[in-house]
Scaffold this motif. Sequence first.
Motif, PDB file in Angstrom:
ATOM      1  N   ASP A  24       0.836  -1.205   0.000  1.00 37.72           N
ATOM      2  CA  ASP A  24       0.000   0.000   0.000  1.00 37.72           C
ATOM      3  C   ASP A  24       0.876   1.262   0.000  1.00 37.72           C
ATOM      4  OD1 ASP A  24      -2.230  -1.636   0.059  1.00 37.72           O
ATOM      5  OD2 ASP A  24      -2.603  -1.348   2.208  1.00 37.72           O
ATOM      6  N   THR A  25       1.929   1.242   0.810  1.00 41.87           N
ATOM      7  CA  THR A  25       2.828   2.394   0.870  1.00 41.87           C
ATOM      8  C   THR A  25       3.534   2.614  -0.466  1.00 41.87           C
ATOM      9  OG1 THR A  25       3.196   2.094   3.243  1.00 41.87           O
ATOM     10  CG2 THR A  25       4.848   3.370   2.037  1.00 41.87           C
ATOM     11  N   LEU A  26       4.020   1.548  -1.072  1.00 42.18           N
ATOM     12  CA  LEU A  26       4.695   1.679  -2.365  1.00 42.18           C
ATOM     13  C   LEU A  26       3.738   2.196  -3.441  1.00 42.18           C
ATOM     14  CD1 LEU A  26       6.935  -1.506  -2.342  1.00 42.18           C
ATOM     15  CD2 LEU A  26       7.730   0.866  -2.402  1.00 42.18           C
ATOM     16  N   GLU A  27       2.494   1.734  -3.414  1.00 37.79           N
ATOM     17  CA  GLU A  27       1.506   2.216  -4.385  1.00 37.79           C
ATOM     18  C   GLU A  27       1.231   3.706  -4.191  1.00 37.79           C
ATOM     19  OE1 GLU A  27      -0.919  -1.932  -5.268  1.00 37.79           O
ATOM     20  OE2 GLU A  27      -1.664  -0.595  -3.696  1.00 37.79           O
ATOM     21  N   ARG A  28       1.135   4.146  -2.930  1.00 41.98           N
ATOM     22  CA  ARG A  28       0.947   5.586  -2.653  1.00 41.98           C
ATOM     23  C   ARG A  28       2.153   6.383  -3.138  1.00 41.98           C
ATOM     24  NH1 ARG A  28      -0.789   4.090   2.233  1.00 41.98           N
ATOM     25  NH2 ARG A  28       1.154   4.692   3.257  1.00 41.98           N
ATOM     26  N   MET A  29       3.340   5.871  -2.851  1.00 43.21           N
ATOM     27  CA  MET A  29       4.560   6.562  -3.270  1.00 43.21           C
ATOM     28  C   MET A  29       4.606   6.673  -4.797  1.00 43.21           C
ATOM     29  SD  MET A  29       7.216   4.770  -0.615  1.00 43.21           S
ATOM     30  CE  MET A  29       8.681   5.676  -1.066  1.00 43.21           C
ATOM     31  N   SER A  30       4.204   5.619  -5.469  1.00 44.54           N
ATOM     32  CA  SER A  30       4.178   5.623  -6.927  1.00 44.54           C
ATOM     33  C   SER A  30       3.202   6.683  -7.446  1.00 44.54           C
ATOM     34  CB  SER A  30       3.778   4.244  -7.452  1.00 44.54           C
ATOM     35  OG  SER A  30       3.674   4.243  -8.851  1.00 44.54           O
ATOM     36  N   ILE A  35       6.560   7.768 -10.320  1.00 45.92           N
ATOM     37  CA  ILE A  35       7.544   6.712 -10.569  1.00 45.92           C
ATOM     38  C   ILE A  35       6.790   5.385 -10.518  1.00 45.92           C
ATOM     39  CG2 ILE A  35       9.642   5.586  -9.725  1.00 45.92           C
ATOM     40  CD1 ILE A  35      10.391   8.270  -8.393  1.00 45.92           C
ATOM     41  N   THR A  36       7.025   4.526 -11.491  1.00 38.04           N
ATOM     42  CA  THR A  36       6.284   3.263 -11.526  1.00 38.04           C
ATOM     43  C   THR A  36       6.601   2.416 -10.302  1.00 38.04           C
ATOM     44  OG1 THR A  36       7.989   2.015 -12.716  1.00 38.04           O
ATOM     45  CG2 THR A  36       6.359   3.221 -14.064  1.00 38.04           C
ATOM     46  N   LEU A  37       5.682   1.532  -9.967  1.00 35.84           N
ATOM     47  CA  LEU A  37       5.861   0.622  -8.853  1.00 35.84           C
ATOM     48  C   LEU A  37       7.104  -0.248  -9.067  1.00 35.84           C
ATOM     49  CD1 LEU A  37       4.706  -0.366  -6.168  1.00 35.84           C
ATOM     50  CD2 LEU A  37       3.250  -1.914  -7.457  1.00 35.84           C
TER      51      LEU A  37
END
Length: 63
Positions: A24-30, A35-37
Motif C-alpha cells: 500500500d505504501t509503495l503504491e501511494r509513493m508511486s 515513478i512506476t511501482l
Amino acid sequence: MKSQQHNQGELKELKVKIERDIVDTLERMSANTGITLDELVVIALKRFRASHGDYDGTTPKAE
C-alpha cells in the motif's frame, strides 16, 4: 536521483509475497511521485543490496 535510470537491460520477473502495508505504501509513493511501482521496488532493492554486501559475500571480512 529522480533522473537516474533503473530497470534497464534484460529484465526478469520476481514474484514475492510481502506485507500489505508495504505494498500500500509503495503504491501511494508511486502515485505521489509518478515513478512506476516496478521502478520504486528496484530502487529499494538496489539500496538494500548496496548496504548489505555481507549477505552477498562481496564485502571484506573484519580480521
